[in-house]
Design an enzyme around this catalytic site. Structure first.
Site, short mmCIF file in Angstrom:
data_model
loop_
_atom_site.label_atom_id
_atom_site.label_comp_id
_atom_site.label_asym_id
_atom_site.label_seq_id
_atom_site.Cartn_x
_atom_site.Cartn_y
_atom_site.Cartn_z
N ALA A 179 -1.15 -14.51 180.91
CA ALA A 179 -0.77 -14.58 182.44
C ALA A 179 -1.55 -15.64 183.45
CB ALA A 179 -0.51 -13.28 183.13
N ILE A 190 0.18 -22.59 183.05
CA ILE A 190 1.75 -21.89 182.93
C ILE A 190 1.92 -20.69 183.04
CG2 ILE A 190 3.82 -22.18 181.08
CD1 ILE A 190 2.23 -24.68 179.80
N LEU A 211 -5.92 -10.71 171.26
CA LEU A 211 -4.77 -11.18 170.30
C LEU A 211 -5.12 -10.50 168.83
CD1 LEU A 211 -4.15 -14.98 171.38
CD2 LEU A 211 -2.70 -12.85 171.52
N TYR A 252 -5.89 -28.24 166.53
CA TYR A 252 -4.80 -27.84 167.59
C TYR A 252 -3.47 -27.95 166.99
CZ TYR A 252 -2.37 -26.70 172.00
OH TYR A 252 -1.65 -25.91 172.98
N LYS A 280 -1.11 -24.54 166.25
CA LYS A 280 0.20 -24.47 166.95
C LYS A 280 1.32 -24.35 165.94
CE LYS A 280 0.96 -23.85 170.57
NZ LYS A 280 0.62 -22.36 171.50
N PRO A 331 6.56 -27.13 174.94
CA PRO A 331 6.48 -27.84 176.04
C PRO A 331 5.60 -29.12 175.59
CG PRO A 331 5.45 -25.65 176.22
CD PRO A 331 5.73 -26.09 174.78
N SER A 353 -4.26 -30.13 180.23
CA SER A 353 -3.57 -31.22 180.59
C SER A 353 -3.89 -31.88 181.86
CB SER A 353 -2.03 -30.60 180.41
OG SER A 353 -1.59 -30.17 179.17
#
Length: 321
Positions: free
Chosen positions: A10, A14, A62, A159, A163, A186, A201
Site C-alpha cells: 500500500a 501505485i 510475503l 524482473y 513477473k 501496467p 519508473s
C-alpha cells in the site's frame, strides 16, 4: 461486495494511489506495509482524507502466510501490488526477487481463498508480456502475448522472469481452485508521487531529463498515469465482467516516442536523442486498441502529454530534477 478491501504494497507509488481512490469511494482499507514503524511507509497514507476512520495498517511479509492472513481477515476483496521491483542487476535473484514475487502471489491467493474473499485483483506487468522477440512482427502485442523466459534467462533479465512466473502461478492457482482472480498488466507508471520515495519508473524519467541514453528495450511498452493504473485495479475489483489479463497503457509506444515527447514539452532540459525504434518488434498502437478491455470497464486514460507534465512537475517539486 462489502466495503472492506486489503491493499498489499500500500505504501508504494501505485499502492498509495489505490488507497487514496478507495478511501474516496468510501471503502475501509487494510493497508499492508513492510515496517509499520517506518513513517516513509505510513505517514503519507495517514494524512489522506478518511484515513483516520477507514485505514488500518498491517505489517506483512510475503513469505509469512500468517501475516498475510491477518491483513486479509474481514475483507471481501484484495488488491495485491506487493512485489520486489528491481529492474537492474540483481545479486541474488532467487532470494531478492523470484521467491517473494512467485511464492508471495500464491500465498496471498491462498490466504484470500481461505478467508472467503470474493476476488483478488493482482498487479502483473507488461514485463510478463514482453520481451517476446518471437512474437509475429505484424501482430500487436496484447493480453495473449507472453514474455519469452528463455530469452530473459540468456540476458539475465530477472524482473520479467519474476513477473511472468508470478502471474502464471496466479493463473495456475485460479484454475486449480476456481478462485476469482483478475490481473492488471501496467506499463511504465508515471505521475504525481504520493510517497516520499521515488519509484523505479519515475527514476527512469529523471534519467531522461538528465540526458540518459538508455533505451530500456526489454522493459518498455508504453506508459500510464499512477491514477489510471490504480483505478484500473478498482474497476476490475468492482466489475463482475472483468476477467483475465488487462494491458494497462495509454497507448503502445517505443521508449524513443516518450523521450521525444519529454524533449518537446521540456526543451530546457538536456534530453538525449534516441534511435526511432528502441523496442525491436513492437508495433505501436493506440490506447483503444492496446487497452480495450479496461476502456470497456469505463477507464479513460490520461493522455501522454499530461502524464509527462504531472510526472515532471512532481519530480521538480521534490527536487529530483
Amino acid at each position: 461486495m462489502s466495503k472492506v478491501v486489503c491493499v498489499t504494497g500500500a505504501s508504494g507509488a501505485i499502492g498509495s494511489w489505490v488507497v487514496l481512490l478507495l478511501l474516496q469511494r468510501g471503502y475501509t482499507v487494510h493497508a499492508t506495509v513492510q515496517d509499520i514503524k517506518d513513517e516513509n511507509e505510513t505517514k503519507h497514507l495517514e494524512e489522506m482524507e478518511g484515513a483516520k476512520s477507514h485505514l488500518h495498517f498491517f505489517e506483512m511479509d510475503l513469505l509469512d502466510i500468517d501475516s498475510i492472513a491477518a491483513a486479509i481477515k474481514g475483507c471481501s476483496g484484495v488488491i495485491h501490488l506487493a512485489c520486489p521491483n528491481i529492474i537492474g542487476q540483481v545479486e541474488d535473484p532467487e532470494k531478492q526477487i523470484l521467491e517473494p514475487a512467485i511464492k508471495g502471489t500464491v500465498n496471498v491467493l491462498k490466504a484470500a481463498k481461505e478467508a472467503g474473499v470474493e476476488r483478488v485483483v493482482a498487479t502483473s506487468s507488461i514485463s510478463s508480456i514482453m520481451p517476446s522477440p518471437n512474437w509475429p512482427a505484424d501482430k500487436i502485442k496484447g493480453e495473449e502475448c507472453w514474455t519469452d523466459l528463455e530469452y530473459c534467462k540468456q540476458k539475465g533479465l530477472y524482473y520479467p522472469i519474476a513477473k511472468t512466473l508470478a502471474e502464471k502461478a496466479g493463473w495456475d492457482f485460479a484454475k486449480e481452485t476456481g478462485f476469482d482472480v483478475v490481473m492488471i498488466n501496467p506499463g511504465t507508471a508515471l505521475g504525481p508521487l504520493l510517497p516520499p520515495r521515488i519509484n523505479s519508473s519515475m527514476a527512469v524519467l529523471v534519467s531522461v531529463l538528465k540526458g540518459g541514453k538508455e533505451t530500456y528495450e526489454d522493459f518498455f511498452m508504453g506508459t500510464a498515469h499512477f491514477k489510471d493504473i490504480a483505478l484500473a485495479h478498482i474497476l476490475a475489483l468492482e466489475n463482475k465482467k472483468a476477467a483475465g489479463r488487462h494491458l494497462c497503457v495509454e497507448s503502445i509506444r517505443h521508449f524513443s516516442d516518450l523521450v521525444d515527447k519529454v524533449a518537446e514539452l521540456y526543451p530546457e532540459y538536456d534530453v538525449a536523442k534516441l534511435p526511432k525504434d528502441t523496442q525491436p518488434g513492437l508495433l505501436r498502437a493506440s490506447g483503444k486498441d492496446a487497452s480495450k478491455k479496461l476502456i470497456d470497464l469505463g477507464l479513460e486514460f490520461t493522455p501522454v502529454e499530461q502524464i509527462i507534465k504531472d510526472a515532471v512537475e512532481s519530480l521538480k517539486s521534490r527536487g529530483y530534477v
